[in-house]
Design an enzyme around this catalytic site. Structure first.
Site, PDB file in Angstrom:
ATOM      1  N   ASP A   1       8.395  13.076  -1.894  1.00 32.80           N
ATOM      2  CA  ASP A   1       8.158  11.925  -0.996  1.00 32.80           C
ATOM      3  C   ASP A   1       9.235  11.256  -0.493  1.00 32.80           C
ATOM      4  OD1 ASP A   1       6.196   9.852   0.319  1.00 32.80           O
ATOM      5  OD2 ASP A   1       5.004  10.066  -1.339  1.00 32.80           O
TER       6      ASP A   1
ATOM      7  N   ASP B   1       6.916   9.626   4.491  1.00 34.26           N
ATOM      8  CA  ASP B   1       6.195   8.434   4.546  1.00 34.26           C
ATOM      9  C   ASP B   1       6.063   7.464   5.653  1.00 34.26           C
ATOM     10  OD1 ASP B   1       4.581   6.366   2.636  1.00 34.26           O
ATOM     11  OD2 ASP B   1       6.362   4.956   3.259  1.00 34.26           O
TER      12      ASP B   1
ATOM     13  N   GLU C   1       3.467  11.451   7.335  1.00 33.18           N
ATOM     14  CA  GLU C   1       1.986  10.546   7.389  1.00 33.18           C
ATOM     15  C   GLU C   1       2.148   9.601   8.679  1.00 33.18           C
ATOM     16  OE1 GLU C   1       0.604   6.985   4.523  1.00 33.18           O
ATOM     17  OE2 GLU C   1       2.519   6.714   4.993  1.00 33.18           O
TER      18      GLU C   1
ATOM     19  N   HIS D   1      -3.351   8.422  -2.956  1.00 28.76           N
ATOM     20  CA  HIS D   1      -3.051   7.392  -3.650  1.00 28.76           C
ATOM     21  C   HIS D   1      -3.552   6.029  -2.842  1.00 28.76           C
ATOM     22  CE1 HIS D   1       0.229   8.232  -1.123  1.00 28.76           C
ATOM     23  NE2 HIS D   1       0.772   6.812  -1.527  1.00 28.76           N
ATOM     24  N   ASP D   2      -3.539   6.181  -1.584  1.00 24.58           N
ATOM     25  CA  ASP D   2      -4.018   4.954  -0.868  1.00 24.58           C
ATOM     26  C   ASP D   2      -5.331   4.683  -0.561  1.00 24.58           C
ATOM     27  OD1 ASP D   2      -1.261   4.196  -0.829  1.00 24.58           O
ATOM     28  OD2 ASP D   2      -0.884   5.358   1.117  1.00 24.58           O
TER      29      ASP D   2
HETATM   30  C1  NOJ Z   1       2.706   4.629   2.735  1.00 26.49           C
HETATM   31  C2  NOJ Z   1       2.274   4.914   1.103  1.00 26.49           C
HETATM   32  O1  NOJ Z   1       1.440   6.186   0.931  1.00 26.49           O
HETATM   33  C3  NOJ Z   1       1.874   3.814   0.594  1.00 26.49           C
HETATM   34  O2  NOJ Z   1       1.417   3.942  -0.719  1.00 26.49           O
HETATM   35  C4  NOJ Z   1       2.854   2.591   0.688  1.00 26.49           C
HETATM   36  O3  NOJ Z   1       2.472   1.526   0.035  1.00 26.49           O
HETATM   37  C5  NOJ Z   1       3.251   2.403   2.045  1.00 26.49           C
HETATM   38  N1  NOJ Z   1       3.174   3.761   2.847  1.00 26.49           N
HETATM   39  C6  NOJ Z   1       4.486   1.603   2.399  1.00 26.49           C
HETATM   40  O4  NOJ Z   1       5.677   1.984   1.556  1.00 26.49           O
END
Ligand code: NOJ
Length: 573
Positions: A100, A203, A260, A333-334
């Site tokens: 990541d 990210d 992302e 994970h989000d």
């Molecule tokens: C995206 C990540 O997937 C998430 O988990 C994170 O909280 C945010 N970026 C901020 O870093």
């Protein structure tokens, strides 16, 4: 070196959230050596790439996305030697690893920030985004933080300026306008690539270039903050930066990249992933994650409409076909667990709906991403009170909604539905105390359903989700139709059935999945009625139910079927 063989098109990625995957030293926190222990499990599943969520040194305000040293491993995850061993053992097992790359922001604990906040004229002063207060002392604009904690600007007395943080206060945004900062990022990427890592998940990459006028969001409600995405999504120089990154770093390695891309519609996504533009291989799109947004955005109790879900997924399939490449995911994970959100986690339907969802997703064109635990149908968790939750966003949202005067019951309903901790409870390996994740109490409570839902039980059960995933993965690897085939939607307006075809050089797969808990009719499309049908995969073990001439099928609850359809004269593949 270029990506001549485009190996990432054949990749099946397994996402590991290190904190919650497997704890080898029994401190309650997952670690690198825990991942090493599970390589045989991953190999057996058939995946060939691991995406590791951040493992770098971090104060862990945002579970590792707040990085204080991009060259070091976070202490509780192990050592650099452990990482080198993991990489070697994964490679020896035919599994690649992508890291990541979280470079939209760093941690306030990073030495760059510590220096940057000291003065306006040292080497690191411009590594972050600093602005003078407005004449009345208030923040430079009305942007709010994505985590719901208020303004996206934090005042720093030492510099007498505000710094921008799109996420937590402890995550100051890096200033990509500064070429020295960009060079630091590229050097760090080289460091990991020279170790042998196989690529990056980038990210928040669509947020790195800010509109340098830093305009107010004109659509903000009175007395509320503006959208944090305003002036930061797909900003003016993002493609220039990514092309520079490609020229300086990525073009020299045979790697996979996935960015992302929050708030990026499909036409804009193409700008990131068209090969001739030399930026990224693919992006994580979010349109299908928005189908159940409500008046407070993601935190809602709305149920999605299947037609909306299909509309967006079909659009991405059609628009990227032949010109870009899709990533295929239901959760990460989000996000909440996909079986709870898009399927039905009632024990009666859990397995059927999870396998149906896997089927309709992974037969699409693109690179599949499997989030840890999805392969056994792990579900959302409903902790009784907010105190059990660990995620900074859940706590901020809880506070925000409480301040707005919403009843606790309503707030907890949103948290149960959408908290990111739904996906972050420890991996459920077996029926032992703490589910084989650890011998110590984990950093976050386990989902109490672990005695039923765990890898051990799943694998020995009559209908194993894990084995179903294995079958899909195996089929994908061998099928040019799945990899290359054109996509054609069927009955997009149908409110129960998700259906499409994939066709490659005259060979067709017909994919269908029922989102209903009742029996529903499916009429074979006219142009395929006279074809022979051969079953590729189904999530029921008894015969398919159909009328006499086979033109109508009666799909059972959450039934998924894939047929290879063939005109008599055509040879199979
Ligand atoms: C995206 C990540 O997937 C998430 O988990 C994170 O909280 C945010 N970026 C901020 O870093």
């Amino acid at each position: 070196m270029t990506n001549k063989n485009e190996w990432w098109k054949n990749a099946v990625v397994y996402q590991i959230y290190p904190q919650s995957f497997k704890d080898s030293n029994n401190d309650g926190i997952g670690d690198i050596n825990g991942i090493r222990e599970k390589i045989p499990y991953l190999k057996d599943l058939g995946i060939n790439v691991i995406w590791l969520n951040p493992i770098y040194e971090s104060p862990m305000v945002d579970n590792g996305y707040d990085i204080s040293d991009y060259y070091k491993i976070h202490e509780s995850y192990g050592s650099m030697e452990d990482f080198d061993n993991l990489l070697k053992e994964a490679h020896d097992s035919g599994i690649k690893i992508i890291m990541d790359l979280a470079v939209c922001a760093s941690s306030v604990e990073h030495k760059w920030f510590k220096e940057s906040k000291k003065s306006r004229n040292n080497k690191y002063s411009d590594y972050y985004i600093w602005k003078d207060p407005k004449p009345d002392g208030s923040a430079p604009n009305n942007w709010g933080s994505i985590f719901g904690s208020g303004s996206a600007w934090e005042y720093c007395g030492e510099r007498e300026q505000y710094y921008l943080h799109l996420f937590a206060v402890e995550q100051p945004d890096l200033n990509w306008e500064n070429p020295d900062l960009r060079k630091e990022v590229y050097d760090n990427m080289e460091f990991w690539l020279n170790k042998g890592v196989d690529g990056f998940r980038l990210d928040s990459i669509s947020l790195i270039s800010k509109n340098q006028d830093f305009p107010d969001d004109p659509n903000a409600n009175k007395n509320d903050y503006g959208s944090p995405y305003f002036g930061s999504s797909n900003g003016p120089r993002v493609h220039e930066f990514l092309q520079e990154m490609y020229d300086n770093v990525l073009s020299k390695y045979d790697v996979m990249t996935v960015g992302e891309a929050t708030r990026t519609p499909v036409d804009k996504a193409l700008l990131y992933c068209q090969p001739e533009r030399k930026e990224l291989n693919m992006v994580f799109q979010f349109d299908h994650m928005h189908v159940d947004y409500g008046k407070f955005g993601r935190y809602s109790d709305l149920k999605f409409k299947l037609s909306d879900l299909k509309e967006t997924m079909f659009l991405w399939q059609k628009k990227l076909n032949g010109v870009g490449w899709n990533s295929l995911y239901w959760d990460n994970h989000d996000q909440p667990r996909f079986v709870s959100r898009f399927g039905n986690d009632n024990p009666k339907y859990r397995k059927q709906s999870a396998t149906m969802l896997a089927t309709v997703l992974y037969f699409q064109q693109g690179t599949p991403f499997i989030y840890q635990g999805d392969e056994i149908g792990m579900t959302n968790v409903s902790f009784d009170t907010i105190d059990f939750y660990k995620d900074i966003e859940a706590h901020n949202m809880y506070r925000k909604f409480s301040d707005m005067g919403l009843p606790n019951e309503e707030i907890m309903c949103y948290i149960h539905n959408k908290s990111r901790d739904n996906a972050r409870t420890p991996m459920q390996w077996d029926t032992n105390l703490f589910s084989g994740f650890s011998h110590a109490k984990p950093w976050i409570e386990l989902n109490p359903n672990y005695p039923e839902i765990n890898v051990e039980n799943d694998i020995k059960s009559e209908f194993s989700l894990h084995d179903y995933y294995k079958d899909i993965i195996k089929y994908r690897k061998e099928s040019k139709i799945v990899r290359e085939g054109d996509f054609k939607e069927i009955s997009p307006e149908d409110s129960d059935i998700f259906s499409y075809t994939r066709t490659y050089e005259g060979h067709t797969l017909l994919v269908l999945g029922s989102f209903s808990d009742k029996k529903v009719c499916y009429n074979i499309p006219n142009h395929l009625k006279d074809f022979n049908r051969e079953l590729v995969i189904s999530n029921y073990d008894s015969n398919i139910e159909q009328n006499e001439n086979g033109s109508t099928l009666y799909l059972r609850p959450y039934e998924a079927i894939v047929f290879y359809v063939q005109q008599k004269i055509i040879n199979k593949r």
